[in-house]
Design a protein around this motif. Structure first.
Motif, mmCIF file in Angstrom:
data_model
loop_
_atom_site.group_PDB
_atom_site.id
_atom_site.type_symbol
_atom_site.label_atom_id
_atom_site.label_comp_id
_atom_site.label_asym_id
_atom_site.label_seq_id
_atom_site.Cartn_x
_atom_site.Cartn_y
_atom_site.Cartn_z
ATOM 1 N N PRO A 215 0.776 -1.353 -0.087
ATOM 2 C CA PRO A 215 0.174 -0.140 -0.052
ATOM 3 C C PRO A 215 0.774 1.164 -0.009
ATOM 4 C CG PRO A 215 -0.970 -1.661 1.524
ATOM 5 C CD PRO A 215 0.567 -2.131 1.024
ATOM 6 N N ALA A 216 2.123 1.290 0.750
ATOM 7 C CA ALA A 216 2.753 2.475 0.671
ATOM 8 C C ALA A 216 3.537 2.596 -0.431
ATOM 9 C CB ALA A 216 3.848 2.193 1.962
ATOM 10 N N ALA A 217 4.011 1.546 -1.159
ATOM 11 C CA ALA A 217 4.554 1.749 -2.445
ATOM 12 C C ALA A 217 3.712 2.159 -3.479
ATOM 13 C CB ALA A 217 5.322 0.088 -2.797
ATOM 14 N N LEU A 218 2.322 1.676 -3.421
ATOM 15 C CA LEU A 218 1.509 2.367 -4.312
ATOM 16 C C LEU A 218 1.177 3.688 -4.334
ATOM 17 C CD1 LEU A 218 -1.060 -0.869 -4.419
ATOM 18 C CD2 LEU A 218 0.305 -0.009 -6.657
ATOM 19 N N GLU A 219 0.946 4.101 -2.950
ATOM 20 C CA GLU A 219 0.804 5.558 -2.911
ATOM 21 C C GLU A 219 1.890 6.400 -3.208
ATOM 22 O OE1 GLU A 219 -0.905 8.929 -2.035
ATOM 23 O OE2 GLU A 219 -2.149 6.912 -1.854
ATOM 24 N N GLN A 220 3.084 5.909 -2.996
ATOM 25 C CA GLN A 220 4.290 6.631 -3.310
ATOM 26 C C GLN A 220 4.419 6.882 -4.889
ATOM 27 O OE1 GLN A 220 7.782 6.464 -0.802
ATOM 28 N NE2 GLN A 220 6.615 5.025 0.455
ATOM 29 N N ALA A 221 4.514 5.676 -5.509
ATOM 30 C CA ALA A 221 4.475 5.539 -6.939
ATOM 31 C C ALA A 221 3.503 6.147 -7.775
ATOM 32 C CB ALA A 221 5.245 3.981 -7.214
ATOM 33 N N LEU A 222 2.293 5.675 -7.469
ATOM 34 C CA LEU A 222 1.154 5.927 -8.291
ATOM 35 C C LEU A 222 0.057 6.954 -7.832
ATOM 36 C CD1 LEU A 222 0.606 2.282 -9.413
ATOM 37 C CD2 LEU A 222 2.216 3.777 -10.357
ATOM 38 N N GLY A 223 0.001 7.051 -6.495
ATOM 39 C CA GLY A 223 -1.023 7.759 -5.643
ATOM 40 C C GLY A 223 -2.202 7.231 -5.725
ATOM 41 N N THR A 224 -2.183 5.853 -5.485
ATOM 42 C CA THR A 224 -3.373 4.991 -5.478
ATOM 43 C C THR A 224 -3.204 3.986 -4.311
ATOM 44 O OG1 THR A 224 -5.088 3.544 -6.687
ATOM 45 C CG2 THR A 224 -2.842 3.327 -7.050
ATOM 46 N N ASP A 225 -4.158 3.077 -4.202
ATOM 47 C CA ASP A 225 -4.084 1.979 -3.124
ATOM 48 C C ASP A 225 -4.390 0.962 -3.887
ATOM 49 O OD1 ASP A 225 -6.785 2.080 -3.456
ATOM 50 O OD2 ASP A 225 -7.313 3.058 -1.572
ATOM 51 N N PRO A 226 -4.326 -0.574 -3.033
ATOM 52 C CA PRO A 226 -4.398 -1.614 -3.860
ATOM 53 C C PRO A 226 -5.953 -1.765 -4.281
ATOM 54 C CG PRO A 226 -3.367 -2.200 -1.582
ATOM 55 C CD PRO A 226 -3.652 -0.425 -1.639
ATOM 56 N N ALA A 227 -7.065 -1.329 -3.629
ATOM 57 C CA ALA A 227 -8.473 -1.292 -4.219
ATOM 58 C C ALA A 227 -8.392 -0.674 -5.338
ATOM 59 C CB ALA A 227 -9.301 -0.992 -2.921
ATOM 60 N N GLY A 228 -7.721 0.505 -5.638
ATOM 61 C CA GLY A 228 -7.782 1.382 -6.663
ATOM 62 C C GLY A 228 -7.216 0.770 -7.882
ATOM 63 N N LEU A 229 -5.967 0.213 -7.419
ATOM 64 C CA LEU A 229 -5.409 -0.488 -8.843
ATOM 65 C C LEU A 229 -6.056 -1.801 -9.179
ATOM 66 C CD1 LEU A 229 -2.833 -0.857 -10.610
ATOM 67 C CD2 LEU A 229 -1.897 -2.182 -8.885
ATOM 68 N N THR A 230 -6.732 -2.526 -8.197
ATOM 69 C CA THR A 230 -7.572 -3.598 -8.505
ATOM 70 C C THR A 230 -8.661 -3.273 -9.556
ATOM 71 O OG1 THR A 230 -6.725 -4.889 -6.651
ATOM 72 C CG2 THR A 230 -8.677 -5.518 -7.756
ATOM 73 N N ALA A 231 -9.239 -2.257 -9.095
ATOM 74 C CA ALA A 231 -10.437 -1.735 -9.857
ATOM 75 C C ALA A 231 -10.238 -1.314 -11.215
ATOM 76 C CB ALA A 231 -10.951 -0.657 -9.171
ATOM 77 N N ALA A 232 -9.170 -0.529 -11.396
ATOM 78 C CA ALA A 232 -8.365 -0.189 -12.790
ATOM 79 C C ALA A 232 -8.125 -1.281 -13.658
ATOM 80 C CB ALA A 232 -7.252 1.094 -12.567
ATOM 81 N N TRP A 233 -7.411 -2.228 -12.882
ATOM 82 C CA TRP A 233 -7.006 -3.637 -13.656
ATOM 83 C C TRP A 233 -8.341 -4.385 -14.245
ATOM 84 C CZ3 TRP A 233 -7.358 -8.668 -11.274
ATOM 85 C CH2 TRP A 233 -6.594 -9.600 -12.174
ATOM 86 N N GLN A 234 -9.161 -4.380 -13.200
ATOM 87 C CA GLN A 234 -10.578 -5.250 -13.787
ATOM 88 C C GLN A 234 -11.305 -4.465 -14.922
ATOM 89 O OE1 GLN A 234 -12.308 -5.069 -9.776
ATOM 90 N NE2 GLN A 234 -12.358 -7.340 -9.658
ATOM 91 N N GLU A 235 -11.238 -3.213 -14.677
ATOM 92 C CA GLU A 235 -11.997 -2.468 -15.897
ATOM 93 C C GLU A 235 -11.163 -2.553 -17.382
ATOM 94 O OE1 GLU A 235 -14.468 -0.355 -18.224
ATOM 95 O OE2 GLU A 235 -14.644 -1.179 -16.137
ATOM 96 N N THR A 236 -9.926 -2.688 -17.014
ATOM 97 C CA THR A 236 -8.870 -2.851 -18.196
ATOM 98 C C THR A 236 -9.070 -4.374 -18.858
ATOM 99 O OG1 THR A 236 -7.203 -1.273 -17.506
ATOM 100 C CG2 THR A 236 -6.637 -3.261 -19.090
ATOM 101 N N LEU A 237 -9.334 -5.291 -18.004
ATOM 102 C CA LEU A 237 -9.807 -6.773 -18.655
ATOM 103 C C LEU A 237 -11.037 -6.973 -19.007
ATOM 104 C CD1 LEU A 237 -8.630 -8.841 -15.369
ATOM 105 C CD2 LEU A 237 -7.125 -8.059 -17.289
ATOM 106 N N ARG A 238 -12.289 -6.016 -18.558
ATOM 107 C CA ARG A 238 -13.370 -6.121 -19.371
ATOM 108 C C ARG A 238 -13.274 -5.267 -20.744
ATOM 109 N NH1 ARG A 238 -14.755 -3.600 -14.285
ATOM 110 N NH2 ARG A 238 -15.908 -5.004 -12.857
ATOM 111 N N GLN A 239 -12.628 -4.105 -20.735
ATOM 112 C CA GLN A 239 -12.218 -3.583 -22.112
ATOM 113 C C GLN A 239 -11.405 -4.260 -23.144
ATOM 114 O OE1 GLN A 239 -10.773 0.553 -21.156
ATOM 115 N NE2 GLN A 239 -12.641 1.055 -20.015
ATOM 116 N N GLU A 240 -10.337 -4.827 -22.555
ATOM 117 C CA GLU A 240 -9.297 -5.429 -23.503
ATOM 118 C C GLU A 240 -9.859 -6.825 -23.898
ATOM 119 O OE1 GLU A 240 -7.182 -3.818 -24.808
ATOM 120 O OE2 GLU A 240 -6.251 -2.220 -23.619
#
Length: 374
Positions: free
Chosen positions: A347-372
């Motif tokens: 969680p700390a690495a995601l916040e510092q590198a991307l400005g998000t959290d595990p839930a936010g990255l997971t949701a973005a990844w799931q949406e990518t899977l749906r689209q792609e």
């Protein structure tokens, strides 16, 4: 493909000799009996230099350290640790657990055999006289392989080093050692595990994690799995494995496996134009069936010897997660995430590198899977 945690177990077998107390920092061994001392001297004299048949391999710091001696009449068996370096490639000596057999004659003890200690992995030269081929950034060692095969592997490894150098800007040696055994069983003997563990894989990487460069990373090629790959598939496999070599110092037990394996695939596919549907066929079929993953792949999803379709979906999902990070936040952010995740909680690495959290990255990844992949 090579799960880092599973590879770590293989590396510990290959690079450590835990059963030997004299080698484990537990204090100085007790004084040897006179006969034991004679055996130790015989081993030291015999092992003063590498065998002549290994003259084509750039070996240095070659030594056997005897930990214990067992005598049985006119025979003696010395448990020892072989230490050596491949000059220009190994950051520190590699270690191998050995059993040296000796016979006593009228003039003293002489060595009659040298083999892996019981339960320990073999060395390539235990399987025959190795041949060596040097590339611009690689050293390929093979037994029972043609000069053409070894040269092709050196060319492929050189291209992989260049591709990984473009994807991973962090410090690394930018050179690689490739081992090319003759059979799947021979490969398994080098790694100290059953052959079925590696059936269907193109290659694996040995070494160690833990915040520093491994003393002796090796890419070990499965002759059966590698031979069945297309030219593009071989390029992907070698680049994936060399990525693990390059990122070793930044990888630790904290690093989630979806990130370590996904990054290796991202580096391998980078610049190839491979689409998500082409590179993730198993996951695409699952998504079309309505089986959208509920979370990023867990470490256990990458296990050797399990359901190959499930493992394929884990690798594919990990690749698409890293591909998403590189596309949305940038390649530099993906590299920074990798570096931070080896030192800090995710969680700390995601916040510092991307400005998000595990839930936010997971949701973005799931949406990518749906689209792609729909």
């Amino acid at each position: 493909m090579t799960p880092v945690r599973r590879r770590t177990a293989v590396r510990l077998l290959a690079l450590a000799l835990c059963p030997l107390p004299a080698l484990a920092g537990c204090g100085d061994p007790a004084p040897a009996a006179p006969a034991d001392a004679a055996v130790r001297r015989a081993v030291a004299d015999w092992s003063a230099a590498p065998p002549a048949r290994l003259g084509g391999i750039p070996l240095e710091d070659w030594s056997y350290r005897v930990a214990s001696v067992r005598q049985d009449g006119v025979r003696a068996y010395a448990r020892a640790e072989l230490r050596y370096r491949l000059a220009g490639y190994d950051a520190a000596p590699a270690a191998s657990a050995r059993e040296v057999e000796l016979a006593r004659d009228g003039t003293g003890w002489r060595v009659t055999a040298d083999r892996p200690a019981p339960g320990a992995p073999a060395q390539l030269w235990d399987q025959g006289d190795p041949a060596a081929v040097r590339g611009a950034h690689s050293l390929v060692l093979g037994v029972g392989r043609s000069p053409q095969e070894l040269s092709a592997l050196a060319d492929g490894a050189d291209r992989a080093v260049s591709a990984v150098g473009a994807a991973w800007p962090g410090p690394w040696a930018r050179r690689v050692v490739v081992l090319a055994p003759a059979t799947l069983d021979a490969m398994a003997a080098l790694l100290g595990r059953p052959a079925d563990t590696y059936r269907g894989l193109g290659a694996v990487t040995t070494g160690s994690t833990g915040g520093g460069p491994a003393p002796a990373d090796r890419v070990v090629v499965n002759p059966e799995g590698y031979a069945g790959l297309s030219e593009a598939g071989r390029r992907i496999v070698l680049t994936h494995e060399v990525t693990h070599v390059a990122t070793r110092a930044a990888t630790s037990a904290r690093t989630p496996q979806w990130l370590s394996e996904g990054f290796a695939d991202w580096a391998a596919y980078r610049g190839t134009g491979t689409t998500p549907a082409e590179g993730a066929p198993e996951l695409a079929r699952a998504v079309r069936r309505g089986e959208l993953p509920g979370a990023l792949p867990a470490d256990g999803d990458f296990a050797f010897g399990g359901d190959p379709s499930a493992a394929a979906r884990a690798y594919e999902g990990a690749w698409l997660a890293c591909r998403l990070v590189a596309a949305r936040w940038g390649e530099a952010a993906l590299v920074r995430l990798y570096e931070l995740a080896g030192r800090e909680p995710l969680p700390a690495a995601l916040e510092q590198a991307l400005g998000t959290d595990p839930a936010g990255l997971t949701a973005a990844w799931q949406e990518t899977l749906r689209q792609e992949l729909r």
